[in-house]
Design a protein around this motif. Structure first.
Motif, PDB file in Angstrom:
ATOM      1  N   CYS A  91       0.605  -1.352   0.018  1.00 36.24           N
ATOM      2  CA  CYS A  91       0.072  -0.068   0.090  1.00 36.24           C
ATOM      3  C   CYS A  91       0.992   1.229  -0.186  1.00 36.24           C
ATOM      4  O   CYS A  91       0.355   2.228  -0.065  1.00 36.24           O
ATOM      5  N   GLY A  92       2.134   1.216   0.011  1.00 34.81           N
ATOM      6  CA  GLY A  92       3.006   2.129  -0.314  1.00 34.81           C
ATOM      7  C   GLY A  92       3.535   2.473   1.299  1.00 34.81           C
ATOM      8  O   GLY A  92       4.431   3.911   1.540  1.00 34.81           O
ATOM      9  N   LEU A  93       3.537   2.064   2.290  1.00 31.72           N
ATOM     10  CA  LEU A  93       3.841   2.382   3.408  1.00 31.72           C
ATOM     11  C   LEU A  93       5.371   2.078   3.607  1.00 31.72           C
ATOM     12  O   LEU A  93       5.649   0.955   3.087  1.00 31.72           O
ATOM     13  N   LYS A  94       6.167   2.580   4.319  1.00 33.22           N
ATOM     14  CA  LYS A  94       7.647   2.245   4.360  1.00 33.22           C
ATOM     15  C   LYS A  94       7.738   1.449   5.750  1.00 33.22           C
ATOM     16  O   LYS A  94       7.137   1.941   6.606  1.00 33.22           O
ATOM     17  N   PRO A  95       8.580   0.485   5.595  1.00 34.96           N
ATOM     18  CA  PRO A  95       8.592  -0.288   6.993  1.00 34.96           C
ATOM     19  C   PRO A  95       9.120   0.700   8.049  1.00 34.96           C
ATOM     20  O   PRO A  95      10.156   1.297   7.788  1.00 34.96           O
ATOM     21  N   SER A  96       8.582   0.526   9.223  1.00 32.49           N
ATOM     22  CA  SER A  96       8.909   1.301  10.331  1.00 32.49           C
ATOM     23  C   SER A  96       8.399   0.435  11.665  1.00 32.49           C
ATOM     24  O   SER A  96       7.706  -0.555  11.611  1.00 32.49           O
ATOM     25  N   GLU A  97       8.732   1.196  12.560  1.00 32.60           N
ATOM     26  CA  GLU A  97       8.104   0.694  14.135  1.00 32.60           C
ATOM     27  C   GLU A  97       6.912   0.727  14.180  1.00 32.60           C
ATOM     28  O   GLU A  97       6.174   0.091  14.805  1.00 32.60           O
ATOM     29  N   GLU A  98       6.192   1.730  13.375  1.00 31.96           N
ATOM     30  CA  GLU A  98       4.606   1.719  13.407  1.00 31.96           C
ATOM     31  C   GLU A  98       3.936   0.524  12.735  1.00 31.96           C
ATOM     32  O   GLU A  98       2.705   0.576  13.070  1.00 31.96           O
ATOM     33  N   PHE A  99       4.517  -0.071  12.151  1.00 33.71           N
ATOM     34  CA  PHE A  99       3.739  -1.591  11.448  1.00 33.71           C
ATOM     35  C   PHE A  99       3.265  -2.244  12.593  1.00 33.71           C
ATOM     36  O   PHE A  99       2.132  -2.738  12.379  1.00 33.71           O
ATOM     37  N   GLY A 100       3.839  -2.327  13.628  1.00 36.04           N
ATOM     38  CA  GLY A 100       3.099  -3.103  14.819  1.00 36.04           C
ATOM     39  C   GLY A 100       1.780  -2.593  15.051  1.00 36.04           C
ATOM     40  O   GLY A 100       1.222  -3.175  15.473  1.00 36.04           O
ATOM     41  N   VAL A 101       1.917  -1.315  15.416  1.00 31.76           N
ATOM     42  CA  VAL A 101       0.684  -0.636  15.842  1.00 31.76           C
ATOM     43  C   VAL A 101      -0.369  -0.693  14.944  1.00 31.76           C
ATOM     44  O   VAL A 101      -1.427  -0.788  15.121  1.00 31.76           O
ATOM     45  N   ILE A 102      -0.111  -0.551  13.582  1.00 32.70           N
ATOM     46  CA  ILE A 102      -1.108  -0.582  12.517  1.00 32.70           C
ATOM     47  C   ILE A 102      -1.622  -1.933  12.394  1.00 32.70           C
ATOM     48  O   ILE A 102      -2.888  -2.088  12.390  1.00 32.70           O
ATOM     49  N   LEU A 103      -0.763  -2.747  12.594  1.00 34.19           N
ATOM     50  CA  LEU A 103      -1.131  -4.216  12.425  1.00 34.19           C
ATOM     51  C   LEU A 103      -2.255  -4.561  13.581  1.00 34.19           C
ATOM     52  O   LEU A 103      -3.171  -5.257  13.484  1.00 34.19           O
ATOM     53  N   SER A 104      -1.815  -4.160  14.828  1.00 32.02           N
ATOM     54  CA  SER A 104      -2.510  -4.227  15.952  1.00 32.02           C
ATOM     55  C   SER A 104      -3.954  -3.746  15.921  1.00 32.02           C
ATOM     56  O   SER A 104      -4.926  -4.209  16.189  1.00 32.02           O
ATOM     57  N   GLU A 105      -4.115  -2.530  15.432  1.00 31.12           N
ATOM     58  CA  GLU A 105      -5.266  -1.702  15.065  1.00 31.12           C
ATOM     59  C   GLU A 105      -6.083  -2.529  14.117  1.00 31.12           C
ATOM     60  O   GLU A 105      -7.338  -2.636  14.513  1.00 31.12           O
ATOM     61  N   LEU A 106      -5.424  -2.841  13.119  1.00 30.63           N
ATOM     62  CA  LEU A 106      -6.382  -3.606  12.057  1.00 30.63           C
ATOM     63  C   LEU A 106      -6.989  -4.930  12.769  1.00 30.63           C
ATOM     64  O   LEU A 106      -8.080  -5.328  12.352  1.00 30.63           O
ATOM     65  N   TYR A 123      -7.669  -4.373   4.019  1.00 31.55           N
ATOM     66  CA  TYR A 123      -6.670  -3.846   3.150  1.00 31.55           C
ATOM     67  C   TYR A 123      -6.754  -2.369   2.706  1.00 31.55           C
ATOM     68  O   TYR A 123      -6.144  -1.647   2.645  1.00 31.55           O
ATOM     69  N   ASN A 124      -8.153  -2.180   2.363  1.00 35.65           N
ATOM     70  CA  ASN A 124      -8.615  -0.951   2.089  1.00 35.65           C
ATOM     71  C   ASN A 124      -8.510   0.141   3.273  1.00 35.65           C
ATOM     72  O   ASN A 124      -8.293   1.261   2.911  1.00 35.65           O
ATOM     73  N   ARG A 125      -8.576  -0.392   4.596  1.00 32.26           N
ATOM     74  CA  ARG A 125      -8.305   0.532   5.584  1.00 32.26           C
ATOM     75  C   ARG A 125      -7.006   0.936   5.822  1.00 32.26           C
ATOM     76  O   ARG A 125      -6.405   1.887   6.594  1.00 32.26           O
ATOM     77  N   ILE A 126      -5.893   0.046   5.174  1.00 35.77           N
ATOM     78  CA  ILE A 126      -4.597   0.633   5.444  1.00 35.77           C
ATOM     79  C   ILE A 126      -4.491   2.105   4.776  1.00 35.77           C
ATOM     80  O   ILE A 126      -3.438   2.815   5.419  1.00 35.77           O
ATOM     81  N   ASN A 127      -4.860   2.485   3.942  1.00 36.03           N
ATOM     82  CA  ASN A 127      -4.802   3.755   3.374  1.00 36.03           C
ATOM     83  C   ASN A 127      -5.231   4.935   4.358  1.00 36.03           C
ATOM     84  O   ASN A 127      -4.374   5.828   4.334  1.00 36.03           O
ATOM     85  N   VAL A 128      -5.669   4.804   5.623  1.00 40.00           N
ATOM     86  CA  VAL A 128      -6.010   5.494   6.491  1.00 40.00           C
ATOM     87  C   VAL A 128      -4.468   6.013   7.096  1.00 40.00           C
ATOM     88  O   VAL A 128      -4.279   7.117   7.694  1.00 40.00           O
ATOM     89  N   TYR A 129      -3.777   5.085   7.305  1.00 41.23           N
ATOM     90  CA  TYR A 129      -2.464   4.815   7.955  1.00 41.23           C
ATOM     91  C   TYR A 129      -1.388   5.896   7.390  1.00 41.23           C
ATOM     92  O   TYR A 129      -0.210   6.089   7.463  1.00 41.23           O
ATOM     93  N   LYS A 130      -1.519   5.992   5.857  1.00 39.95           N
ATOM     94  CA  LYS A 130      -0.701   6.648   5.060  1.00 39.95           C
ATOM     95  C   LYS A 130      -0.653   8.077   5.259  1.00 39.95           C
ATOM     96  O   LYS A 130       0.439   8.739   4.856  1.00 39.95           O
ATOM     97  N   LEU A 131      -1.425   8.637   5.897  1.00 41.22           N
ATOM     98  CA  LEU A 131      -1.560  10.319   6.160  1.00 41.22           C
ATOM     99  C   LEU A 131      -0.261  10.703   7.067  1.00 41.22           C
ATOM    100  O   LEU A 131      -0.079   9.985   8.173  1.00 41.22           O
TER     101      LEU A 131
END
Length: 131
Positions: A91-106, A123-131
């Motif tokens: 989805c265009g996110l760069k690997p970071s420490e936030e991945f765990g937070v995003i995956l946990s939220e999803l 998958y469509n909700r991932i775009n919310v985290y691109k901001l």
């Protein structure tokens, strides 16, 4: 192996005992978190070892509804969270420490939907985290 199963069982019993309200959704979540066999064993252990003098509300619910709670566990089918880190990258996110937070939220959203949200919904909700 047995030590790991015992630790899971102990954690499961503690999680159940710390819960103020025991309902079907909570039992399903526990089956997802630990596996249905661990949860069934924990429920039986709680009933077998409860103290009638200091009976908590949640323990009373378990004692009075053990058969129904075991049926909920028995009907549970294993679930596998469909989103992985590679999906975040796609989805265009760069690997970071936030991945765990995003995956946990999803995963939280998926669990709260009673595992109804599909891979595409998540998958469509991932775009919310691109901001």
């Amino acid at each position: 192996k047995y030590e790991n199963e015992f630790l899971k069982l102990t954690s499961c019993v503690n999680d159940i005992n710390s819960q103020k309200f025991i309902n079907e959704q909570f039992i399903i979540y526990m089956c997802y978190k630990y596996n249905k066999h661990i949860v069934m064993t924990a429920l039986i252990a709680i009933v077998a070892t409860h103290d009638t003098i200091t009976l908590t509300c949640s323990t009373l619910v378990i004692v009075e509804n053990l058969v129904d709670l075991l049926k909920i566990c028995g009907a549970f089918t294993d679930k596998v969270f469909p989103i992985k880190g590679r999906d975040l990258i796609a989805c265009g996110l760069k690997p970071s420490e936030e991945f765990g937070v995003i995956l946990s939220e999803l995963e939280r959203l998926w669990i709260e939907s009673n595992f109804i949200l599909s891979y595409l919904d998540l998958y469509n909700r991932i775009n919310v985290y691109k901001l």
